[in-house]
Design a protein around this motif. Structure first.
Motif, short mmCIF file in Angstrom:
data_model
loop_
_atom_site.label_atom_id
_atom_site.label_comp_id
_atom_site.label_asym_id
_atom_site.label_seq_id
_atom_site.Cartn_x
_atom_site.Cartn_y
_atom_site.Cartn_z
N ILE A 1 0.84 -1.20 0.00
CA ILE A 1 0.00 0.00 0.00
C ILE A 1 0.87 1.25 0.00
O ILE A 1 0.64 2.20 -0.77
CB ILE A 1 -0.94 -0.03 1.22
N GLY A 2 1.89 1.24 0.87
CA GLY A 2 2.78 2.39 0.91
C GLY A 2 3.53 2.60 -0.39
O GLY A 2 3.62 3.74 -0.89
N GLU A 3 4.06 1.53 -0.96
CA GLU A 3 4.79 1.66 -2.23
C GLU A 3 3.86 2.11 -3.34
O GLU A 3 4.28 2.85 -4.25
CB GLU A 3 5.44 0.32 -2.59
N THR A 4 2.60 1.63 -3.30
CA THR A 4 1.64 2.07 -4.32
C THR A 4 1.37 3.56 -4.19
O THR A 4 1.30 4.29 -5.19
CB THR A 4 0.33 1.28 -4.17
N LEU A 5 1.20 4.02 -2.96
CA LEU A 5 1.03 5.45 -2.74
C LEU A 5 2.24 6.24 -3.21
O LEU A 5 2.11 7.30 -3.85
CB LEU A 5 0.75 5.72 -1.26
N ILE A 6 3.41 5.74 -2.90
CA ILE A 6 4.64 6.45 -3.30
C ILE A 6 4.75 6.50 -4.82
O ILE A 6 5.04 7.54 -5.41
CB ILE A 6 5.86 5.77 -2.66
N PHE B 1 7.09 11.61 3.53
CA PHE B 1 6.40 10.93 2.42
C PHE B 1 6.90 9.50 2.25
O PHE B 1 6.10 8.57 2.11
CB PHE B 1 6.62 11.74 1.14
N TYR B 2 8.19 9.30 2.30
CA TYR B 2 8.74 7.96 2.07
C TYR B 2 8.66 7.06 3.30
O TYR B 2 9.06 5.90 3.25
CB TYR B 2 10.19 8.05 1.59
N SER B 3 8.13 7.61 4.38
CA SER B 3 7.88 6.77 5.56
C SER B 3 6.48 6.15 5.51
O SER B 3 6.09 5.46 6.45
CB SER B 3 8.04 7.58 6.84
N ILE B 4 5.72 6.42 4.43
CA ILE B 4 4.36 5.89 4.32
C ILE B 4 4.33 4.36 4.40
O ILE B 4 3.48 3.80 5.11
CB ILE B 4 3.69 6.40 3.02
N PRO B 5 5.22 3.60 3.68
CA PRO B 5 5.17 2.13 3.81
C PRO B 5 5.32 1.65 5.25
O PRO B 5 4.60 0.74 5.67
CB PRO B 5 6.34 1.66 2.92
N GLN B 6 6.24 2.27 5.99
CA GLN B 6 6.43 1.85 7.38
C GLN B 6 5.21 2.20 8.22
O GLN B 6 4.79 1.41 9.09
CB GLN B 6 7.68 2.51 7.95
N ILE B 7 4.63 3.36 7.96
CA ILE B 7 3.43 3.76 8.70
C ILE B 7 2.30 2.77 8.41
O ILE B 7 1.59 2.33 9.33
CB ILE B 7 3.03 5.19 8.33
N CYS B 8 2.10 2.44 7.13
CA CYS B 8 1.05 1.49 6.76
C CYS B 8 1.30 0.13 7.41
O CYS B 8 0.37 -0.52 7.91
CB CYS B 8 0.98 1.35 5.24
N SER B 9 2.54 -0.33 7.38
CA SER B 9 2.86 -1.62 7.98
C SER B 9 2.59 -1.62 9.47
O SER B 9 2.03 -2.58 10.01
CB SER B 9 4.32 -1.99 7.71
N ASN B 10 2.97 -0.54 10.15
CA ASN B 10 2.74 -0.45 11.59
C ASN B 10 1.26 -0.44 11.92
O ASN B 10 0.81 -1.07 12.89
CB ASN B 10 3.43 0.77 12.16
N GLN B 11 0.47 0.31 11.13
CA GLN B 11 -0.96 0.38 11.41
C GLN B 11 -1.68 -0.92 11.11
O GLN B 11 -2.66 -1.27 11.77
CB GLN B 11 -1.59 1.54 10.60
N LEU B 12 -1.21 -1.64 10.08
CA LEU B 12 -1.88 -2.89 9.69
C LEU B 12 -1.38 -4.10 10.48
O LEU B 12 -1.93 -5.19 10.33
CB LEU B 12 -1.69 -3.14 8.20
N GLU B 13 -0.33 -3.91 11.25
CA GLU B 13 0.26 -5.05 11.96
C GLU B 13 -0.73 -5.79 12.85
O GLU B 13 -0.79 -7.02 12.82
CB GLU B 13 1.47 -4.58 12.76
N PRO B 14 -1.56 -5.12 13.67
CA PRO B 14 -2.52 -5.87 14.49
C PRO B 14 -3.50 -6.69 13.63
O PRO B 14 -3.80 -7.84 13.95
CB PRO B 14 -3.24 -4.77 15.28
N THR B 15 -4.01 -6.08 12.56
CA THR B 15 -4.94 -6.81 11.69
C THR B 15 -4.26 -7.99 11.02
O THR B 15 -4.84 -9.09 10.93
CB THR B 15 -5.52 -5.86 10.63
N ILE B 16 -3.04 -7.77 10.56
CA ILE B 16 -2.30 -8.87 9.91
C ILE B 16 -2.05 -9.99 10.91
O ILE B 16 -2.16 -11.18 10.57
CB ILE B 16 -0.97 -8.34 9.34
#
Length: 840
Positions: A226-231, A343-358
């Protein structure tokens, strides 16, 4: 693809660029668990009996004539269940062998009587009066020929029977060990394959770890994707926005630097301007003093020694500097770099937010794997059949050496009996070889030779008769034992196999074809999948499926799976068991609510935005750069001080008054010293002019650049936040589809693997046919052919005895009564003593 109508062109382009790649989900990886679990069918045994096939067929016909009854299904079932046998049914089924036994007993009882009668008759004939003569002519010559011919035919048939008996006896012995090995091998193959069914089922179910690993990998990469797609979608827009911001920051940085230089140069110019004015005044005063003291001296005019540019008129830019003071801290933090990092921290932010769901989804996958592993206990395993085959395998291994040993004993006994029959046949053959030539070619022999040969032939025939009476009952016992064993083996095993009666027995065999539970019967996990699981599993334990063994055999020959030929589909509904919705329920629900919050992602922090707005509203454009440049372009002093100093030096040279001369030189030096200060003033003026020109350029575009930067950053940030839900949805749908494909492909493979691989039975007909070939064609058929040949010889011995007795009597009557005297004379002859004694 989602388009946001009414948005700016930049937003439309970002939407189009961001949605295009998301429509193309990557193809699934090659699933390495798609392995072939189909057992390799065994190699069929080549069976070629050659010329013995008619003999085998005749033995089968004889056995079927002796035992024409149908397969004793009730007796076999009772025997398999250790129930006492029904004697009447057993006697009825074995009636043919009982008749053979009665005939054998009668034969054994009659043979001594007949032998005694013949012995009494022989002794009675010897006691007859020697005067009572009998001649060979008392029997009709045609009858003699028929008698001898029949005896010759019987002897030939006996010899043929002995040869065949030797051949079939050796055939049984030769085939016994390889056939037992083949029998053990095929039973072992069947046992191993049946034992592999639970193991292969376990391997199939454990294959869930592969799609689980692939799905887990996709899940763990979802935030990054998701982050890479946004980037990738907004990289160009962000670069343009940050480039505009960098340009505005560059303007502010340049303005701050140039304003600081201008303010510093202004102060230096104004301070130095005062010094220059004072020194110019000092030079003017000194020249005026010299001119006053020496009116005739030709002194340069100092009236033009005045400053031209009034640097005190340069306005202060301190107010503008004060307006930009807040921007210095922003420049120190490098807001462009911070925007890039954010801006380039978006993948890490997405990963951190999705970690509980994953994590929840991974746990759900583990629950699904555990549920599938426990549910696999419902897959049929044929454990009861495997146990039965294992028992049969142990029995074969246990008794194989004993069977081979007893067959060796049987072979040795059979060889002895065959040798006895061969001896009897040889006696008859030699007797015929001695007697027949004399009967048909009497002129070739002398009278004495003919009588002696006939006498010998008679004794050989009588010896054969005596041996027959002595051993024929043993032949009969051996024939009956081998007939009883081989005949029952043929009818109970081979013939019932051909007729299908053996399949009916297997159908009635209790606990042979139970559909047992699978390899794992633990079901203690706590998940949403385990509802009523234990009840479902217990309902499938030890179920007797309704099918026919013949149907299974012929179905396997046609290539059908045991799953259908054994009607296992009536016990386990594979479509319901392998329904993908069972394993994707939580998965789908979680992905429907998947979301990412990027409120913390900003290309420009609030303090940086405030600083940029303040920079935009600064009064840099109010500075009069043109007037300032005109002022700075004016000369510092209206006179060329260097030329003026040189003029003073020339004037000093012309002076005769040393005092004036020295004063002029002093003024000239003062002028030269002032020249350096003026040059420094001019240099600062030029440098300040450069800063002013730079500021003039900045003042013309700084507000536009600031507006572009702020608008571009605002629009890009809004587009990122607006487009994020769509990108999250598209990426999550892509991952969901890939997960569904992984699970669906795996479950389809489980269905195919269990039905068409694990429960494939193309090997079964080959192994069973090999067992039939090894047992029936290679052992039982030669066995039955052996007792048939032995019985053949025994049956021919009876007419052989009768014909031998009559032939011997005919030949004995043809021997002259004077032969005994002649033989006594010959006894005294040295040349004939040894041969006569041997004949006697």
């Amino acid at each position: 693809m989602v388009h946001l109508g009414g948005a700016v062109v930049l937003l439309l382009l970002s939407l189009i660029s961001s949605t295009e790649p998301m429509e193309k989900c990557p193809e699934n990886a090659d699933l390495s668990f798609l392995e072939n679990l189909t057992p390799a069918p065994g190699k069929s045994i080549d069976m070629s009996v050659g010329s013995l096939e008619p003999l085998y067929n005749f033995a089968r016909l004889f056995i079927e004539a002796v035992q024409p009854n149908n397969f004793p299904l009730e007796l076999a079932i009772n025997a398999s269940r250790n129930v006492p046998l029904n004697i009447s049914l057993l006697v009825e089924y074995e009636a043919g062998y009982l008749v053979c036994l009665i005939l054998a007993i009668l034969y054994v009882l009659i043979m001594p009587v007949v032998g005694g009668v013949l012995a009494w008759n022989h002794l009675h004939l010897k006691k007859r009066s020697p005067n009572k003569t009998s001649t060979a002519s008392s029997i009709c010559p045609h009858m003699v020929i028929i008698l001898e011919t029949c005896l010759a035919v019987v002897v030939i048939l006996l010899l043929t029977g002995v040869i065949l008996a030797f051949t079939t006896n050796n055939k049984v012995r030769e085939n016994m060990k390889p056939s037992l090995e083949q029998l053990s091998t095929d039973i072992k193959k069947v046992d191993d394959i049946l034992k592999l069914i639970p193991k292969n089922t376990r391997a199939v179910i454990n294959g869930f770890s592969i799609p689980k690993r692939e799905i887990t990998k996709e899940l763990n990469e979802t935030g990054n994707v998701i982050g890479e797609t946004l980037i990738s979608s907004f990289d160009r827009s962000v670069r343009e926005a940050l480039s505009a911001l960098a340009l505005s920051v560059q303007d502010a940085s340049g303005a701050l630097t140039n304003l600081e230089k201008m303010e510093m140069k202004r102060k230096d110019l104004q301070a130095r301007h005062r010094v220059i004015q004072l020194r110019l005044q000092a030079i003017q005063s000194e020249l005026q003093r010299i001119q006053t003291g020496c009116p005739d001296c030709n002194v340069s005019d100092a009236s033009n020694l005045e400053t031209v540019a009034d640097f005190h008129q340069i306005p202060s830019v301190q107010p503008q500097l004060d307006q930009l003071n807040g921007f210095s801290s922003i420049l120190a933090t490098n807001i462009v770099r911070e925007g890039n990092l954010s801006f380039y921290s978006i993948p890490q932010i997405c990963s951190n937010q999705l970690e509980p769901t994953i994590t929840e989804l991974v746990l759900d996958l583990e629950d699904s794997e555990e549920y599938l592993r426990n549910s696999s206990g419902r897959i049929p395993t044929l454990r009861s059949l495997s146990n039965s085959v294992s028992s049969l395998r142990l029995a074969v291994q246990q008794y194989r050496r004993d069977v081979d040993y007893y067959d060796y004993v049987r072979w040795a006994v059979a060889v002895v009996f065959c040798m006895l029959i061969l001896v009897i046949v040889i006696l008859m053959v030699v007797a015929l070889c001695l007697g027949l030539p004399i009967e048909y070619f009497p002129s070739l022999y002398s009278s004495l030779t003919k009588d002696r040969f006939k006498h010998t032939a008679v004794y050989l025939l009588r010896s054969a008769v005596v041996m027959t009476f002595f051993f024929s009952w043993l032949f009969l016992i051996l024939v009956f034992i081998t007939l009883l064993i081989g005949g029952n083996a043929h009818t109970l095993g081979c013939r019932s196999w051909k007729s299908g009666a053996l399949f009916e027995l297997l159908d009635q065999w209790e606990d042979l074809f139970l559909v047992g539970p699978g390899y794992n019967t633990t079901y203690g996990i706590n998940s949403t999948h385990t509802t009523n699981f234990s009840q479902e599993l217990n309902s499938t334990q030890n179920i007797k499926v309704k099918f026919q063994a013949a149907e299974v055999y012929h179905g396997c020959m046609r290539g059908e799976s045991l799953f259908y030929s054994m009607h296992m589909h009536e016990v386990l509904n594979m479509d319901a068991f392998l329904n993908a919705s069972k394993y994707l329920g939580v998965f789908n629900q979680s992905f429907q609510t998947l979301s990412v919050n990027l409120d913390g992602v900003t290309l420009l922090q609030p303090d940086g935005r405030q600083a940029l707005l303040k920079f935009k509203s600064s009064t840099l454009n109010l500075i009069k750069y043109t007037a300032l440049l005109d002022l700075l372009s004016q000369p510092v002093v209206g006179t060329d001080l260097t030329a003026f100093a040189e003029g003073l030096d020339k004037a000093a040279q012309l002076q005769g008054n040393e005092t004036v001369k020295e004063d002029l030189k002093k003024v000239a030096n003062m002028t030269r010293n002032l020249t350096q200060l003026v040059e420094l003033q001019e240099l600062d003026a030029r440098e300040m002019s450069t800063s002013v020109r730079s500021m003039r350029e900045i003042s013309q575009k700084y507000q536009g650049n600031a507006d572009r930067a702020l608008n571009s950053i605002t629009e890009t940030e809004e587009a990122i936040h607006l487009q994020t839900p769509y990108i999250v949805r598209n990426v999550s749908q892509c991952v969901l589809k890939k997960g569904e494909r992984y699970i669906s492909e795996y479950l389809d493979w489980v269905r195919n693997a269990v039905i068409n691989m694990v429960l494939d039975c193309k090997w079964l007909p080959v192994s069973v046919d090999n067992i039939y070939t090894a047992a029936c064609l290679n052992i039982i058929d030669p066995w039955n052919a052996f007792w048939l040949c032995l019985g053949w010889c025994w049956a021919l011995l009876i007419p052989g005895v009768i014909l031998s007795i009559h032939t011997a009597r005919h030949w004995w009557q043809a021997v002259p009564k004077s032969l005994s005297v002649t033989l006594k004379d010959l006894d005294s002859s040295p040349g004939m003593t040894k041969s006569y004694k041997s004949l006697k």
